[in-house]
Design a protein around this motif. Sequence first.
Motif, PDB file in Angstrom:
ATOM      1  N   ILE A  10     -22.400  15.327 -12.771  1.00 38.53           N
ATOM      2  CA  ILE A  10     -22.872  14.200 -11.953  1.00 38.53           C
ATOM      3  C   ILE A  10     -23.312  13.055 -12.864  1.00 38.53           C
ATOM      4  O   ILE A  10     -23.015  11.892 -12.615  1.00 38.53           O
ATOM      5  CB  ILE A  10     -24.020  14.648 -11.030  1.00 38.53           C
ATOM      6  CG1 ILE A  10     -23.493  15.659 -10.013  1.00 38.53           C
ATOM      7  CG2 ILE A  10     -24.666  13.461 -10.331  1.00 38.53           C
ATOM      8  CD1 ILE A  10     -24.563  16.372  -9.219  1.00 38.53           C
ATOM      9  N   ILE A  24     -20.630   8.154  -4.449  1.00 36.07           N
ATOM     10  CA  ILE A  24     -20.232   9.543  -4.697  1.00 36.07           C
ATOM     11  C   ILE A  24     -19.579  10.149  -3.449  1.00 36.07           C
ATOM     12  O   ILE A  24     -18.717  11.018  -3.553  1.00 36.07           O
ATOM     13  CB  ILE A  24     -21.433  10.382  -5.180  1.00 36.07           C
ATOM     14  CG1 ILE A  24     -20.939  11.684  -5.821  1.00 36.07           C
ATOM     15  CG2 ILE A  24     -22.424  10.641  -4.057  1.00 36.07           C
ATOM     16  CD1 ILE A  24     -22.001  12.446  -6.566  1.00 36.07           C
ATOM     17  N   GLN A  25     -19.964   9.655  -2.281  1.00 33.79           N
ATOM     18  CA  GLN A  25     -19.391  10.168  -1.033  1.00 33.79           C
ATOM     19  C   GLN A  25     -17.924   9.779  -0.889  1.00 33.79           C
ATOM     20  O   GLN A  25     -17.201  10.375  -0.104  1.00 33.79           O
ATOM     21  CB  GLN A  25     -20.207   9.685   0.175  1.00 33.79           C
ATOM     22  CG  GLN A  25     -20.011   8.228   0.532  1.00 33.79           C
ATOM     23  CD  GLN A  25     -20.861   7.264  -0.287  1.00 33.79           C
ATOM     24  OE1 GLN A  25     -21.547   7.640  -1.213  1.00 33.79           O
ATOM     25  NE2 GLN A  25     -20.803   5.988   0.083  1.00 33.79           N
ATOM     26  N   CYS A  31     -16.918  15.886  -5.185  1.00 34.85           N
ATOM     27  CA  CYS A  31     -17.947  16.586  -4.406  1.00 34.85           C
ATOM     28  C   CYS A  31     -17.521  18.027  -4.135  1.00 34.85           C
ATOM     29  O   CYS A  31     -18.358  18.940  -4.197  1.00 34.85           O
ATOM     30  CB  CYS A  31     -18.206  15.845  -3.090  1.00 34.85           C
ATOM     31  SG  CYS A  31     -18.983  14.243  -3.306  1.00 34.85           S
ATOM     32  N   ILE A  35     -19.580  21.424  -5.237  1.00 37.21           N
ATOM     33  CA  ILE A  35     -19.979  22.413  -4.230  1.00 37.21           C
ATOM     34  C   ILE A  35     -19.390  23.783  -4.551  1.00 37.21           C
ATOM     35  O   ILE A  35     -20.092  24.801  -4.492  1.00 37.21           O
ATOM     36  CB  ILE A  35     -19.576  21.930  -2.817  1.00 37.21           C
ATOM     37  CG1 ILE A  35     -20.432  20.725  -2.421  1.00 37.21           C
ATOM     38  CG2 ILE A  35     -19.697  23.047  -1.797  1.00 37.21           C
ATOM     39  CD1 ILE A  35     -19.944  20.002  -1.189  1.00 37.21           C
TER      40      ILE A  35
END
Length: 100
Positions: A10, A24-25, A31, A35
């Motif tokens: 990150i 970031i979305q 992402c 995860i």
Amino acid sequence: FVMMQIFNEINSRKIADFNILDNIQNSPIFCGIIIVTFLTQVALIEGVGRTVVGPAIGFMNLTTAEWFCSIGFGFGSIPVGFLMRVLPLKYFPGTTDEAA
């Protein structure tokens, strides 16, 4: 170690910008990797760590406090990355991209 790696991913997402979470979305693959890495770590430590095989190969399940400590140590890379962005390059020995 894995939590440090997750936070380092990150942190290194935007090297020159101070806001490392900016948009970031809009990066679903990034992402997803974060995860999947986190869930794999939890599954290996908690799932395999509870079996007979876990201790034999060095996997031990963690307590809640140990999970918070590992996430806290991982989060520690965020302020270090911020300092690296703020301090001038003269404080970091080695060849820079411009000199290479």
